[in-house]
Scaffold this motif. Structure first.
Motif, PDB file in Angstrom:
ATOM      1  N   SER A  34       0.814  -1.225   0.000  1.00 32.16           N
ATOM      2  CA  SER A  34       0.000   0.000   0.000  1.00 32.16           C
ATOM      3  C   SER A  34       0.841   1.266   0.000  1.00 32.16           C
ATOM      4  CB  SER A  34      -0.914   0.003   1.226  1.00 32.16           C
ATOM      5  OG  SER A  34      -0.147   0.086   2.427  1.00 32.16           O
ATOM      6  N   CYS A  35       2.170   1.148   0.018  1.00 32.77           N
ATOM      7  CA  CYS A  35       3.035   2.325   0.152  1.00 32.77           C
ATOM      8  C   CYS A  35       2.926   3.245  -1.063  1.00 32.77           C
ATOM      9  CB  CYS A  35       4.489   1.897   0.334  1.00 32.77           C
ATOM     10  SG  CYS A  35       4.813   1.093   1.911  1.00 32.77           S
ATOM     11  N   MET A  36       2.843   4.550  -0.770  1.00 29.85           N
ATOM     12  CA  MET A  36       2.867   5.592  -1.791  1.00 29.85           C
ATOM     13  C   MET A  36       4.175   6.357  -1.643  1.00 29.85           C
ATOM     14  SD  MET A  36      -1.117   6.639  -1.314  1.00 29.85           S
ATOM     15  CE  MET A  36      -1.151   5.855   0.292  1.00 29.85           C
ATOM     16  N   VAL A  37       4.956   6.462  -2.711  1.00 25.98           N
ATOM     17  CA  VAL A  37       6.325   6.969  -2.656  1.00 25.98           C
ATOM     18  C   VAL A  37       6.427   8.252  -3.479  1.00 25.98           C
ATOM     19  CG1 VAL A  37       8.746   6.409  -3.058  1.00 25.98           C
ATOM     20  CG2 VAL A  37       7.133   4.591  -2.450  1.00 25.98           C
ATOM     21  N   THR A  38       7.186   9.229  -2.951  1.00 29.08           N
ATOM     22  CA  THR A  38       7.375  10.495  -3.659  1.00 29.08           C
ATOM     23  C   THR A  38       8.289  10.305  -4.864  1.00 29.08           C
ATOM     24  OG1 THR A  38       9.196  11.056  -2.187  1.00 29.08           O
ATOM     25  CG2 THR A  38       7.005  11.868  -1.593  1.00 29.08           C
ATOM     26  N   ASP A  39       8.138  11.188  -5.846  1.00 26.74           N
ATOM     27  CA  ASP A  39       8.980  11.132  -7.045  1.00 26.74           C
ATOM     28  C   ASP A  39      10.244  11.968  -6.840  1.00 26.74           C
ATOM     29  OD1 ASP A  39       8.076  13.728  -7.180  1.00 26.74           O
ATOM     30  OD2 ASP A  39       6.670  13.369  -8.818  1.00 26.74           O
ATOM     31  N   SER A  40      10.954  12.239  -7.915  1.00 28.19           N
ATOM     32  CA  SER A  40      12.215  12.986  -7.823  1.00 28.19           C
ATOM     33  C   SER A  40      12.011  14.427  -7.377  1.00 28.19           C
ATOM     34  CB  SER A  40      12.932  12.967  -9.180  1.00 28.19           C
ATOM     35  OG  SER A  40      12.101  13.544 -10.188  1.00 28.19           O
ATOM     36  N   GLU A  41      10.800  14.934  -7.499  1.00 31.27           N
ATOM     37  CA  GLU A  41      10.505  16.296  -7.065  1.00 31.27           C
ATOM     38  C   GLU A  41       9.875  16.339  -5.673  1.00 31.27           C
ATOM     39  OE1 GLU A  41       8.082  18.081 -10.026  1.00 31.27           O
ATOM     40  OE2 GLU A  41       9.669  18.097 -11.551  1.00 31.27           O
ATOM     41  N   GLY A  42       9.822  15.183  -5.024  1.00 30.27           N
ATOM     42  CA  GLY A  42       9.268  15.136  -3.675  1.00 30.27           C
ATOM     43  C   GLY A  42       7.761  15.217  -3.646  1.00 30.27           C
ATOM     44  N   MET A  43       7.112  14.728  -4.706  1.00 26.42           N
ATOM     45  CA  MET A  43       5.650  14.823  -4.797  1.00 26.42           C
ATOM     46  C   MET A  43       5.040  13.451  -5.050  1.00 26.42           C
ATOM     47  SD  MET A  43       5.191  18.170  -4.532  1.00 26.42           S
ATOM     48  CE  MET A  43       3.577  18.511  -5.229  1.00 26.42           C
ATOM     49  N   PHE A  44       3.797  13.296  -4.611  1.00 22.45           N
ATOM     50  CA  PHE A  44       2.979  12.140  -4.967  1.00 22.45           C
ATOM     51  C   PHE A  44       1.528  12.602  -4.959  1.00 22.45           C
ATOM     52  CE2 PHE A  44       0.113   8.702  -3.902  1.00 22.45           C
ATOM     53  CZ  PHE A  44       0.469   7.723  -4.823  1.00 22.45           C
TER      54      PHE A  44
END
Length: 335
Positions: free
Chosen positions: A173-183
């Motif tokens: 269920s983990c949601m991970v930020t992208d290279s810009e620190g966003m999700f």
């Protein structure tokens, strides 16, 4: 004898706890890269005295970081340390930001008393700067259908790490930020400020969203509980407003079944008026008959005059009306 007594007084004055005029909080733990605020309370008689903040294992040899009489006097502070006195509350506040591991150690709140034989009034606090994570609040609650935001703090060495928000017990269920620190998804939004905190916002909460989650960065994680409260439905006691139809009645066309379309003669007022009129007529006729009887008693049998008497009734006759001329010649002609 006097010298030993003076030494005893000086030694007792330096013992911890012998002075309680300044107090502060207990030991503190701060994430690397974070900030800390320390309140230092003092007795009212020290309002006009200079207050200071210093670092060191022993008070006598601590390095001054900030003073109320000269806030720029401590080069070691490098603008990261501020001090402010609040005489009305008898407390001065010390703030430190951008902390590193090297900042861990003993610190002192001090009130400068002055004098050769009088030591300053102080209180100590140990600050530990650590690596890891923490949550501003580990217990969150919100109503069903609304939103909730979790604030996750992390230390300086985790700034470049990806940030995660997971349902506890479910690694998928983990949601991970992208290279810009966003999700961003339908109901979950994550934003990393790339300094010391990332926020997780859950929108349109449902009852099934209640439970334990955790913020993660690198190998560090911290638990957060989300409680969703069911919405309470309030029943309205006001009946629904229905469309009202206005009916225009035509007085010339009325139904016999309509209670408002009765004929005029069936009206109670009209009936009462007719009864009253009939009773008035009967009473007038009765009065007229009584008057005729009285006149007949006083009238002679052969009375001849030109008077005209109207007696509409004979004894026992209530239907016929007779006109009698009492003039003798006229009566003879009729007979």
């Amino acid at each position: 004898m006097i010298l030993p007594l003076l030494l005893i007084v000086l030694v007792l004055g330096e013992l911890p706890g012998s002075r309680c005029s300044v107090s502060t909080v207990g030991d503190l733990f701060v994430l690397e890269g974070g900030s800390v605020t320390v309140p230092c309370h003092y007795n009212p008689q020290y309002i006009s005295h200079v207050k200071y903040w210093c670092q060191g294992r022993m008070r006598e040899f601590c390095s001054s970081l900030a003073r109320t009489d000269d806030p720029e006097s401590a080069p070691k502070g490098k603008g990261r340390v501020t001090i402010a006195d609040d005489p009305t509350q008898h407390v001065f506040i010390v703030s430190m930001r951008d902390l590193t591991e090297e900042d861990s150690g003993w610190y002192w709140c001090g009130v400068e008393l002055g004098g050769m034989w009088v030591s300053d009034s102080t209180a100590s606090v140990y600050i530990s700067v650590i690596h890891g994570m923490s949550a501003v609040s580990s217990m969150l609650s919100a109503d069903e259908g609304s939103s909730v935001t979790a604030q996750c703090l992390y230390s300086k060495n985790l700034r470049s790490s990806e940030k995660r928000w997971c349902r506890s017990g479910n690694l998928n269920s983990c949601m991970v930020t992208d290279s810009e620190g966003m999700f961003s998804s339908k109901n979950v939004f994550i934003h990393d400020d790339r300094n010391n905190m990332f926020t997780v916002t859950i929108q349109q909460l449902e009852m099934r969203d209640s439970g334990w989650y955790w913020c993660g960065a690198g190998q560090q994680q911290v638990a957060v509980h989300v409680s969703v409260t069911a919405q309470t439905t309030t029943l309205s006691t006001t009946p629904p407003i229905q469309n009202l139809k206005t009916t225009v009645r035509n007085p010339s066309v009325m139904s016999s079944n309509d209670p408002y379309s009765r004929p005029v003669w069936e009206s109670p007022l009209v009936v009462c008026g007719v009864v009253l009129l009939v009773m008035t007529v009967l009473l007038a006729l009765w009065k007229l008959r009584q008057l005729c009887k009285k006149k007949q008693k006083h009238r002679g049998t052969n009375e001849t005059n030109d008077n005209l008497t109207i007696c509409p009734w004979r004894e026992g006759d209530y239907k016929n009306t007779s006109v009698i001329f009492l003039n003798a010649p006229a009566q003879a002609q009729i007979l």
